[in-house]
Design an enzyme around this catalytic site. Structure first.
Site, PDB file in Angstrom:
ATOM      1  CG  HIS A  47      -0.729   2.318  -9.156  1.00  0.00           C
ATOM      2  ND1 HIS A  47      -0.870   1.891  -7.858  1.00  0.00           N
ATOM      3  CD2 HIS A  47      -1.819   3.083  -9.415  1.00  0.00           C
ATOM      4  CE1 HIS A  47      -2.019   2.364  -7.362  1.00  0.00           C
ATOM      5  NE2 HIS A  47      -2.593   3.100  -8.294  1.00  0.00           N
TER       6      HIS A  47
ATOM      7  CG  ASP B   8      -2.047   0.970   1.124  1.00  0.00           C
ATOM      8  OD1 ASP B   8      -2.422   1.325  -0.013  1.00  0.00           O
ATOM      9  OD2 ASP B   8      -2.553   1.402   2.172  1.00  0.00           O
TER      10      ASP B   8
ATOM     11  CG  LEU C   7       9.362 -17.041  -3.984  1.00  0.00           C
ATOM     12  CD1 LEU C   7       9.389 -17.130  -2.462  1.00  0.00           C
ATOM     13  CD2 LEU C   7       9.695 -15.624  -4.434  1.00  0.00           C
TER      14      LEU C   7
END
Ligand code: IPE
Ligand code: IPE
Ligand code: MG
Length: 251
Positions: free
Chosen positions: A42, A25, A136
């Protein structure tokens, strides 16, 4: 940074989380404070992904779940939603090759059916290409909300019952968790939220039942590899009890 990763690895060894979730955020505020349009925040946020994924992978963290777009984020102005989906397209088109080379296995969390066709195709292709990788486990929550996820899980379980594949009495906690989008992944150990707000905003609510929570003031584009490593150190100091008691002699 590589040497810092090695240092943290030596220092924390067995006290690293198996599964980390991040609520990324603060992109909008990062841009607004610079007098830039939110979309550029963004973009700056997307540029942080490479470092955080690399550190997670190098440390041997098993799973990383990133909150990219919530079921509630559709409330934002169309131009911001369009900019975000443009970035998702770019990311899944340009980055998958490098992730694949690093043996990262991609999985989407959320309802992909409601996404624009091109985005749905790109994320499905990324999942398919990396499905057999053993590195991962990178989970990207896109059009994800924990309540919508719970509804999908309950529907799937009800469907199995209707088909006669299970009886209600056989539904236990493990069965419920297995039907969530994260089914089969390790328990969520650490949940980080950047941007200073202290709330979960509908992210992994059931999975976070016993996760350690860390709220970081840094806005997501400013969440450096060094800040991530210090969050992991913070986690390693936590005393997890899961409702039980600490080992003898500890407070
Ligand atoms: C998080 O950053 C990214 C998404 C929700 C897609 P925000 O866009 O929420 O940034 P702030 O919270 O407005 O600063
Ligand atoms: C949570 O951030 C969603 C993502 C980071 C993708 P929001 O900015 O949407 O959350 P609220 O609205 O502040 O709770
Ligand atoms: Mg926000």
């Amino acid at each position: 940074m590589q040497s810092d990763v090695e240092k943290v690895n030596r220092e924390l060894g067995g006290r690293l989380p198996k599964h980390v979730g991040i609520i990324m955020d603060g992109n909008g505020r990062w841009a607004t404070r610079r007098g830039l349009p939110r979309a550029l925040g963004h973009r700056a946020g997307t540029e942080r992904l490479r470092g955080i994924i690399r550190v997670s992978s190098d440390l041997g963290i098993q799973a990383l779940s990133l909150y990219a777009f919530s079921t509630e984020n559709w409330k934002r102005p169309k131009n911001e939603v369009d900019a975000l989906f443009g970035l998702f397209m770019e990311y899944f088109t340009n980055e998958v090759e490098a992730l694949h080379a690093n043996r990262v296995r991609i999985r989407m969390l959320g309802d992909m059916e409601a996404l624009p066709g091109n985005v749905r195709a790109a994320v499905r292709a990324a999942e398919k290409k990396t499905a057999k990788n053993d590195g991962l486990r990178l989970n990207v929550a896109l059009n994800y909300g924990a309540r919508a996820e719970a509804v999908r899980a309950v529907r799937a379980i009800a469907q199995e019952a209707v088909m006669g594949a299970l009886i209600p009495e056989s539904i236990d906690e493990a069965a419920l968790m297995a039907h969530l989008d994260t089914g089969g992944l390790p328990e969520l150990d650490l949940l980080i939220r950047t941007g200073g707000e202290q709330r979960l905003s509908n992210f992994l609510l059931l999975q976070a039942a016993y996760a350690e929570l860390v709220f970081v003031d840094a806005l997501w584009p400013d969440f450096s590899d060094a800040l991530y490593l210090s969050t992991l150190r913070d986690y390693a100091q936590r005393n997890r009890r899961f409702g039980g008691l600490k080992p003898d002699g500890e407070e």
